[in-house]
Design an enzyme around this catalytic site. Sequence first.
Site, PDB file in Angstrom:
ATOM      1  N   CYS A  26      -1.661   6.036   9.096  1.00  0.00           N
ATOM      2  CA  CYS A  26      -1.932   4.658   8.485  1.00  0.00           C
ATOM      3  C   CYS A  26      -3.113   5.020   7.309  1.00  0.00           C
ATOM      4  O   CYS A  26      -2.794   5.899   6.676  1.00  0.00           O
ATOM      5  CB  CYS A  26      -2.355   3.879   9.593  1.00  0.00           C
ATOM      6  SG  CYS A  26      -3.895   4.359  10.705  1.00  0.00           S
ATOM      7  N   ARG A  57       0.880  -1.193  -0.014  1.00  0.00           N
ATOM      8  CA  ARG A  57       0.104   0.005   0.015  1.00  0.00           C
ATOM      9  C   ARG A  57       0.924   1.155   0.097  1.00  0.00           C
ATOM     10  O   ARG A  57       0.435   2.186  -0.643  1.00  0.00           O
ATOM     11  CB  ARG A  57      -0.980  -0.064   1.309  1.00  0.00           C
ATOM     12  CG  ARG A  57      -2.090  -1.050   1.198  1.00  0.00           C
ATOM     13  CD  ARG A  57      -3.010  -0.937   2.285  1.00  0.00           C
ATOM     14  NE  ARG A  57      -3.874   0.258   2.242  1.00  0.00           N
ATOM     15  CZ  ARG A  57      -4.731   0.805   3.226  1.00  0.00           C
ATOM     16  NH1 ARG A  57      -4.692   0.124   4.254  1.00  0.00           N
ATOM     17  NH2 ARG A  57      -5.211   1.701   3.122  1.00  0.00           N
TER      18      ARG A  57
END
Length: 283
Positions: free
Chosen positions: A232, A175
Amino acid sequence: MAQLITPAELDDLLRSGDVRVLDVRYRLDHPDGSAEHLAGHVPGAVYVDMETELSQHGRPDEGRHPLPPTGELQAAARRWGIGAGDTVVVYDDDRALGASRAWWLLTRSGVADVRILDGGLGAWSAAGFALESGPVVPEPGDVSLTPIADPGLSIDAAAALADSGVLIDVRAAERYRGEVEPVDPIAGHIPGAVNFPTGAYMDGDRFRDAASLRALFATVGVAPGWTAAAYCGSGVTAAQAVFAAEIAGLDLGIYPGSWSQWSCTPGRPIATGAAPAEVTGTV
């Protein structure tokens, strides 16, 4: 101060009746853990919902899990039965992700004694302690919360920290590199951020020891005297990183909006690949 509690220590507290236990089961792919809570939980544990109690609904450019207002969080904490001066233990069944969010919100709102169950629900069961089923509705508590003392970085402060300090992205490496993005509209990372996936500081469902964590954080530049913060996808896993850093004796801030806010804010630069600062596009 980050505090872990073992299943045996929690059992002792339950026997004394001097503890409030919160079940914060939450997963990215299954955010509502209420059915699992009803099926089996630590005796006396109250279910806490990530989406409606530990965050609020907001605009896309506020991120997927904006912080709840103090008044709403206080009302929820009283529904959970928390009173002034209570010891609170939080747990989940997925590497303390939901539990860390509850720990961060409560400690930053003035609750002094909040501990995370080491190893979560799996460790409780593995130690031979029983579960109970059904809903838990405690007597309302009287805890008074204060506005979050350290509400975290704004989107502009996060951008600046990536240039002047250490901004760590704790999402999975794929990611971070922008190879996949299962939730947010654009893949990539904040330019200048370094990748430090959550798995690095966890050993299964347990946090690594303080010395190991200090050494691991040092590899990405997080050390005493350095200004550092974590982000995050939406601010949940970042709280887990803050807890890990505190075990190591380190100060780590948090960017609550995280990638979900950044990737929904037009004009923000996007970096992809393993190089922290290689800008490849904009939102």
